[in-house]
Motif scaffolding. Structure first.
Motif, PDB file in Angstrom:
ATOM      1  N   PRO A  41       0.504  -3.361  13.088  1.00 44.88           N
ATOM      2  CA  PRO A  41       0.417  -4.450  14.064  1.00 44.88           C
ATOM      3  C   PRO A  41       1.668  -5.322  13.907  1.00 44.88           C
ATOM      4  O   PRO A  41       2.161  -5.489  12.789  1.00 44.88           O
ATOM      5  CB  PRO A  41      -0.829  -5.225  13.638  1.00 44.88           C
ATOM      6  CG  PRO A  41      -1.621  -4.267  12.811  1.00 44.88           C
ATOM      7  CD  PRO A  41      -0.638  -3.350  12.165  1.00 44.88           C
ATOM      8  N   VAL A  69       1.847  -7.834  11.091  1.00 50.73           N
ATOM      9  CA  VAL A  69       1.697  -7.399   9.700  1.00 50.73           C
ATOM     10  C   VAL A  69       3.039  -6.874   9.189  1.00 50.73           C
ATOM     11  O   VAL A  69       3.542  -5.869   9.676  1.00 50.73           O
ATOM     12  CB  VAL A  69       0.598  -6.308   9.583  1.00 50.73           C
ATOM     13  CG1 VAL A  69       0.527  -5.760   8.170  1.00 50.73           C
ATOM     14  CG2 VAL A  69      -0.754  -6.871  10.008  1.00 50.73           C
ATOM     15  N   CYS A  92      -7.307   4.689   4.899  1.00 50.68           N
ATOM     16  CA  CYS A  92      -6.719   3.825   5.925  1.00 50.68           C
ATOM     17  C   CYS A  92      -6.267   2.532   5.263  1.00 50.68           C
ATOM     18  O   CYS A  92      -6.658   2.230   4.138  1.00 50.68           O
ATOM     19  CB  CYS A  92      -7.746   3.533   7.015  1.00 50.68           C
ATOM     20  SG  CYS A  92      -9.361   3.033   6.384  1.00 50.68           S
ATOM     21  N   ASN A  93      -5.447   1.792   5.948  1.00 51.67           N
ATOM     22  CA  ASN A  93      -5.051   0.474   5.449  1.00 51.67           C
ATOM     23  C   ASN A  93      -5.816  -0.640   6.148  1.00 51.67           C
ATOM     24  O   ASN A  93      -6.009  -1.719   5.592  1.00 51.67           O
ATOM     25  CB  ASN A  93      -3.549   0.269   5.639  1.00 51.67           C
ATOM     26  CG  ASN A  93      -2.753   1.094   4.644  1.00 51.67           C
ATOM     27  OD1 ASN A  93      -3.019   1.045   3.445  1.00 51.67           O
ATOM     28  ND2 ASN A  93      -1.810   1.879   5.138  1.00 51.67           N
ATOM     29  N   MET A  94      -6.217  -0.355   7.401  1.00 59.78           N
ATOM     30  CA  MET A  94      -6.903  -1.366   8.196  1.00 59.78           C
ATOM     31  C   MET A  94      -8.414  -1.122   8.134  1.00 59.78           C
ATOM     32  O   MET A  94      -8.858  -0.008   7.856  1.00 59.78           O
ATOM     33  CB  MET A  94      -6.422  -1.275   9.645  1.00 59.78           C
ATOM     34  CG  MET A  94      -4.902  -1.298   9.766  1.00 59.78           C
ATOM     35  SD  MET A  94      -4.317  -0.961  11.440  1.00 59.78           S
ATOM     36  CE  MET A  94      -4.598  -2.535  12.237  1.00 59.78           C
ATOM     37  N   PHE A 115       1.715  -3.067   4.992  1.00 58.37           N
ATOM     38  CA  PHE A 115       0.327  -2.886   4.590  1.00 58.37           C
ATOM     39  C   PHE A 115       0.240  -3.154   3.102  1.00 58.37           C
ATOM     40  O   PHE A 115       1.064  -2.677   2.319  1.00 58.37           O
ATOM     41  CB  PHE A 115      -0.160  -1.475   4.918  1.00 58.37           C
ATOM     42  CG  PHE A 115      -0.473  -1.276   6.377  1.00 58.37           C
ATOM     43  CD1 PHE A 115      -1.231  -2.213   7.077  1.00 58.37           C
ATOM     44  CD2 PHE A 115      -0.032  -0.158   7.053  1.00 58.37           C
ATOM     45  CE1 PHE A 115      -1.536  -2.047   8.415  1.00 58.37           C
ATOM     46  CE2 PHE A 115      -0.328   0.029   8.401  1.00 58.37           C
ATOM     47  CZ  PHE A 115      -1.077  -0.916   9.086  1.00 58.37           C
ATOM     48  N   GLU A 116      -0.760  -3.929   2.704  1.00 57.53           N
ATOM     49  CA  GLU A 116      -0.868  -4.328   1.302  1.00 57.53           C
ATOM     50  C   GLU A 116      -2.234  -3.985   0.734  1.00 57.53           C
ATOM     51  O   GLU A 116      -3.168  -3.658   1.474  1.00 57.53           O
ATOM     52  CB  GLU A 116      -0.601  -5.829   1.175  1.00 57.53           C
ATOM     53  CG  GLU A 116      -1.578  -6.676   1.979  1.00 57.53           C
ATOM     54  CD  GLU A 116      -1.284  -8.164   1.892  1.00 57.53           C
ATOM     55  OE1 GLU A 116      -0.154  -8.545   1.559  1.00 57.53           O
ATOM     56  OE2 GLU A 116      -2.221  -8.948   2.147  1.00 57.53           O
ATOM     57  N   GLU A 161      -3.027   4.501  12.048  1.00 60.72           N
ATOM     58  CA  GLU A 161      -4.021   5.089  11.147  1.00 60.72           C
ATOM     59  C   GLU A 161      -4.167   6.574  11.453  1.00 60.72           C
ATOM     60  O   GLU A 161      -5.060   6.995  12.201  1.00 60.72           O
ATOM     61  CB  GLU A 161      -5.369   4.358  11.292  1.00 60.72           C
ATOM     62  CG  GLU A 161      -5.382   2.941  10.756  1.00 60.72           C
ATOM     63  CD  GLU A 161      -5.110   2.846   9.248  1.00 60.72           C
ATOM     64  OE1 GLU A 161      -4.994   3.898   8.583  1.00 60.72           O
ATOM     65  OE2 GLU A 161      -4.994   1.724   8.746  1.00 60.72           O
ATOM     66  N   SER A 191      -4.663  -8.271   3.695  1.00 61.79           N
ATOM     67  CA  SER A 191      -4.627  -8.781   5.073  1.00 61.79           C
ATOM     68  C   SER A 191      -3.943  -7.785   6.007  1.00 61.79           C
ATOM     69  O   SER A 191      -2.819  -7.987   6.438  1.00 61.79           O
ATOM     70  CB  SER A 191      -3.892 -10.125   5.110  1.00 61.79           C
ATOM     71  OG  SER A 191      -4.628 -11.087   4.402  1.00 61.79           O
ATOM     72  N   ASN A 192      -4.642  -6.712   6.312  1.00 58.69           N
ATOM     73  CA  ASN A 192      -4.023  -5.626   7.080  1.00 58.69           C
ATOM     74  C   ASN A 192      -4.541  -5.473   8.504  1.00 58.69           C
ATOM     75  O   ASN A 192      -4.232  -4.508   9.175  1.00 58.69           O
ATOM     76  CB  ASN A 192      -4.223  -4.294   6.355  1.00 58.69           C
ATOM     77  CG  ASN A 192      -3.473  -4.250   5.037  1.00 58.69           C
ATOM     78  OD1 ASN A 192      -2.489  -4.964   4.851  1.00 58.69           O
ATOM     79  ND2 ASN A 192      -3.946  -3.439   4.115  1.00 58.69           N
ATOM     80  N   TYR A 193      -5.392  -6.399   8.962  1.00 60.87           N
ATOM     81  CA  TYR A 193      -5.989  -6.294  10.294  1.00 60.87           C
ATOM     82  C   TYR A 193      -6.993  -5.142  10.381  1.00 60.87           C
ATOM     83  O   TYR A 193      -7.202  -4.406   9.411  1.00 60.87           O
ATOM     84  CB  TYR A 193      -4.916  -6.168  11.388  1.00 60.87           C
ATOM     85  CG  TYR A 193      -4.371  -7.514  11.831  1.00 60.87           C
ATOM     86  CD1 TYR A 193      -3.858  -8.413  10.902  1.00 60.87           C
ATOM     87  CD2 TYR A 193      -4.377  -7.883  13.168  1.00 60.87           C
ATOM     88  CE1 TYR A 193      -3.369  -9.646  11.292  1.00 60.87           C
ATOM     89  CE2 TYR A 193      -3.886  -9.122  13.581  1.00 60.87           C
ATOM     90  CZ  TYR A 193      -3.384  -9.993  12.630  1.00 60.87           C
ATOM     91  OH  TYR A 193      -2.907 -11.210  13.024  1.00 60.87           O
ATOM     92  N   SER A 247       0.839  -1.197   0.000  1.00 63.36           N
ATOM     93  CA  SER A 247       0.000   0.000   0.000  1.00 63.36           C
ATOM     94  C   SER A 247       0.872   1.245   0.000  1.00 63.36           C
ATOM     95  O   SER A 247       1.891   1.297   0.673  1.00 63.36           O
ATOM     96  CB  SER A 247      -0.910   0.007   1.227  1.00 63.36           C
ATOM     97  OG  SER A 247      -1.534   1.270   1.352  1.00 63.36           O
ATOM     98  N   VAL A 293      -0.327   4.108   0.938  1.00 57.16           N
ATOM     99  CA  VAL A 293      -0.951   5.023   1.892  1.00 57.16           C
ATOM    100  C   VAL A 293      -0.264   4.936   3.260  1.00 57.16           C
ATOM    101  O   VAL A 293       0.031   3.838   3.733  1.00 57.16           O
ATOM    102  CB  VAL A 293      -2.455   4.677   2.035  1.00 57.16           C
ATOM    103  CG1 VAL A 293      -3.104   5.478   3.151  1.00 57.16           C
ATOM    104  CG2 VAL A 293      -3.155   4.920   0.717  1.00 57.16           C
ATOM    105  N   ASN A 294      -0.032   6.062   3.885  1.00 60.58           N
ATOM    106  CA  ASN A 294       0.582   6.117   5.228  1.00 60.58           C
ATOM    107  C   ASN A 294       1.796   5.199   5.322  1.00 60.58           C
ATOM    108  O   ASN A 294       1.888   4.361   6.213  1.00 60.58           O
ATOM    109  CB  ASN A 294      -0.425   5.703   6.316  1.00 60.58           C
ATOM    110  CG  ASN A 294      -1.695   6.533   6.248  1.00 60.58           C
ATOM    111  OD1 ASN A 294      -1.683   7.653   5.753  1.00 60.58           O
ATOM    112  ND2 ASN A 294      -2.782   5.972   6.738  1.00 60.58           N
TER     113      ASN A 294
END
Ligand SMILES: Cc1cc2nc3c(=O)[nH]c(=O)nc-3n(C[C@H](O)[C@H](O)[C@H](O)COP(=O)(O)OP(=O)(O)OC[C@H]3O[C@@H](n4cnc5c(N)ncnc54)[C@H](O)[C@@H]3O)c2cc1C
Ligand code: SF4
Ligand code: FES
Lengths: 231, 392
Positions: free
Chosen positions: A133, A136, B236-238, A139-140, B125, B83-85, A124, A126-127
């Motif tokens: 977490p 993880v 956001c990613n999550m 981020f994808e 986030e 799969s980012n929670y 990803s 983004v950010n």
């Protein structure tokens, strides 16, 4: 809510049944939010139960609803009827796919052209510096390309061309798996590869998810030039 | 073993997973959909990979199954998942009071829910509201609503299943109290056809009563549509959820370059007669802004609606919220004196594989076949495989 009566001229028939393709007209009242896909749904329910067209997500993510709207390749689900010029709205199947009849097509030509081992997940953007977490790694997200084929339909280069979507996917693969560089550049440099591109940029104009295939094709050309310069 | 032929009516996620499980256990399978695959509810769902946290307080068993299936899908279909929670965020005192119950229920359901310090959550986030209180991290994710089922269809096709979109079922032939064949209209070939079956599985979701009617059976299902709203920016990613007992407009699912808030719930009579109520759009913007204040400032992308099938007659359902989201597999031979016909209704996209396992277990039982389910281990083929030249 204001409504307006609109008339659709839909190319019916065609495809493997051998039935002749001809335009049929359907009129209906639509509100200002209605998309071409909404209109097709209501035409099917109220007037033409046998009408064939493809759809799934209704929000520009699956890529199934590409069709020719007033001569231009578009996603039916993201095209607001109100934004189309006054007068009849002409709907025909998407060019470059296998016709199944009415507006439905099979995407076999496009899907078969994608490199077989290309993935659909990317990091990803983004950010990027965000905390994550512990479990993880990164981020994808899914790739931007929804495999709708609008770019293929809009591209003025004829047959014997892998086409914008597939070449864009190759460049994405190059970014994600640099260890496959030789294989990927070989595919991109084939006679049906990036050198067939005439830089008409139609692909980038019609792409509904901002893949900008033309940019990817240029990048691949640059990489190929680097290789030949190094020889 | 005799090669039994099972006809699956409905090419949504449920039908896809059933067909895959059937061929893996040695059956011949045919899938029929009236339109394109996943053109019913499946393609239009919110796209949340539910780890079960949302259901844990109400039903530990459903929550546990969601968690297991989330893990399984990550193994067998990772290319169709982000799969980012996810984060559950408390927004007021009531939510704060609910938080311990929520965490406890998650842990009791096998969901590794973990409190995250507020500051840390804002680092994960940054677009979250400054007003958030308690934050709980759970293993949620995003599903590609079209490509996940397509991976199952690709696997089914590889195993010999015949998959036929644009073939609406128009009738069911009953002989001596047994459903023996389906009648279809093949829209592509423009001809009518009769397809014999050793067993028929009705996986048409909100349309299920229209199919059982062909067999003279009335099943009480109420279509309950809900609205989703997408803006054109990934904020956001999550997955971001409101930490409260479930309600409307309380989940933001990121997907590709989009952020999607959902959902709402109504009752209707006809799953084909659904239109986005415009008041939903304003309502959903407001709900999203409470969690992610920039949401409504982003360009509008799309608003759409999809129908859940709720068990029960419309008059006996208040708003449906309280009803279980579990799925039911009805053997009409036991309930309605029509042998050879089953209906599979409800559930969630996340648990499509588990629903298929239970359904095919029932099919095996009915036909006297003893084959265990083997769909949890092997990764599925790519979604593109379904459409590759020569794949059919
Ligand atoms: C608003 C909303 C949001 C949701 N969000 C999520 C989420 O975030 N995560 C999640 O896990 N789940 C979610 N769900 C649940 C999920 O969408 C469903 O559980 C799942 O899609 C059901 O799939 P299905 O295959 O059973 O039904 P469907 O996808 O509806 O499939 C039924 C198929 O039957 C076909 N059919 C109908 N009549 C005929 C006929 N006569 N002949 C042949 N075929 C026919 C239809 O065309 C359709 O394709 C959501 C549901 C709704 C309504
Ligand atoms: S590059 Fe864009 S236009 Fe081409 S198939 Fe992909 S999403 Fe569609
Ligand atoms: S219906 Fe999915 S892109 Fe239009």
């Amino acid at each position: 809510m204001s409504t307006q009566e609109r008339n659709f001229r839909i190319l019916r028939g065609g495809g493997p049944s051998g039935s002749p393709a001809e335009f049929q007209s359907y009129s209906l009242e639509l509100n200002e939010h209605a998309t071409v896909l909404d209109a097709l749904e209501w035409i099917r329910v109220e007037q033409a139960p046998d009408l064939m067209y493809r759809h799934s997500c209704h929000h520009g993510s699956c890529g199934t609803c590409g069709m020719t709207v007033n001569g231009k390749p578009k996603l039916a689900c993201l095209t607001k009827v109100e934004d189309l010029a006054a007068g009849d709205i002409k709907l025909e199947p998407l060019v470059g796919m296998e016709p199944l009849g009415d507006l439905a097509v099979s995407p076999v030509p496009l899907m078969s052209a994608y490199p077989a081992n290309s993935g659909y997940i990317r990091e990803s953007e983004v950010n990027k510096d965000a905390a994550r977490p512990e479990v993880v790694d990164r981020f994808e997200r899914f790739e931007n390309c929804i495999e709708c084929g609008l770019c293929m339909a809009a591209c003025p280069v004829g047959d014997e061309f892998q086409g914008p979507a597939v070449l864009a996917a190759l460049n994405r693969e190059l970014a994600k798996t640099p260890e496959r560089r030789a294989e990927i550049l070989h595919a991109a440099g084939r006679p049906d590869g990036v050198y067939r591109c005439e830089r008409a940029l139609e692909c980038s104009r019609v792409c509904p998810t901002a893949v900008y295939p033309a940019k990817h094709i240029m990048e691949l050309r640059k990489e190929l030039e680097k290789e030949s310069g190094a020889e | 073993m005799k090669k039994y032929h099972v006809v699956v009516i409905g090419g949504g996620g449920t039908g896809a997973a059933i067909a895959y499980d059937l061929v893996k256990r040695g059956f011949n399978a045919t899938v029929l959909d009236r339109g394109e695959l996943t053109s019913g509810t499946t393609g239009r769902h919110h796209g949340q990979l539910h780890c079960g946290a949302r259901y844990a307080v109400g039903d530990r068993e459903i929550a546990r199954e969601c968690m297991e299936e989330t893990n399984t899908l990550r193994k067998i279909a990772s290319e169709s998942l982000e799969s980012n929670y996810g984060l559950f965020v408390a927004l007021n005192d009531e939510d704060e009071a609910f938080a311990p119950t929520f965490i406890n229920a998650c842990l009791e359901s096998g969901i590794p829910a973990e409190k995250v310090p507020r500051k840390q959550a804002l680092l994960m986030e940054p677009k979250l509201s400054e007003k958030i209180g308690t934050v709980v991290q759970v293993p949620d994710g995003t599903i590609d609503a079209w490509r996940l089922p397509l991976q199952f269809f690709a696997g089914a096709q590889q195993g010999g299943a015949v998959i036929r979109p644009f073939c609406p079922v128009t009738g069911i032939d009953i002989e001596g109290g047994r459903a023996v064949a389906v009648r279809i209209r093949d829209l592509i070939q423009r001809q009518d056809e009769r397809i014999e079956a050793d067993l028929i599985v009705n996986a048409t979701g909100a349309w299920a009563p229209q199919i059982t009617k062909f067999a003279g059976i009335d099943i009480p299902i109420t279509p309950a549509p809900g609205t989703m709203l997408a803006v054109r920016k990934r904020l956001c990613n999550m997955v971001i959820s409101h930490l409260h007992p479930s309600g409307d407009g309380d989940i933001i699912v990121p997907q590709r370059g989009l952020s999607i808030i959902g959902t709402t719930q109504y009752k209707t009579d006809d799953p084909d007669d659904i239109k986005v109520p415009r008041e939903d759009v304003d309502f959903l913007y407001r709900c999203a802004d409470e969690m992610v204040p920039e949401f409504s400032k982003q360009p509008f992308h799309a608003a759409w609606i999809a129908a859940r099938p709720l068990a029960g007659k419309s008059e006996s359902i208040e708003d449906g919220r309280g009803l279980s989201r579990d799925f039911v597999c009805v053997n009409h031979g036991e309930h309605d004196d029509v042998q050879g016909l089953m209906s599979v209704i409800g559930g969630k996209a996340t648990v499509l594989r588990a629903m298929a396992e239970k359904t095919v277990d029932a099919v095996c039982h009915e036909l006297g076949v003893q084959e265990p389910c083997t769909t949890t281990e092997t990764p599925l083929p790519s979604h593109r495989q379904y459409y590759r030249k020569g794949a059919k």
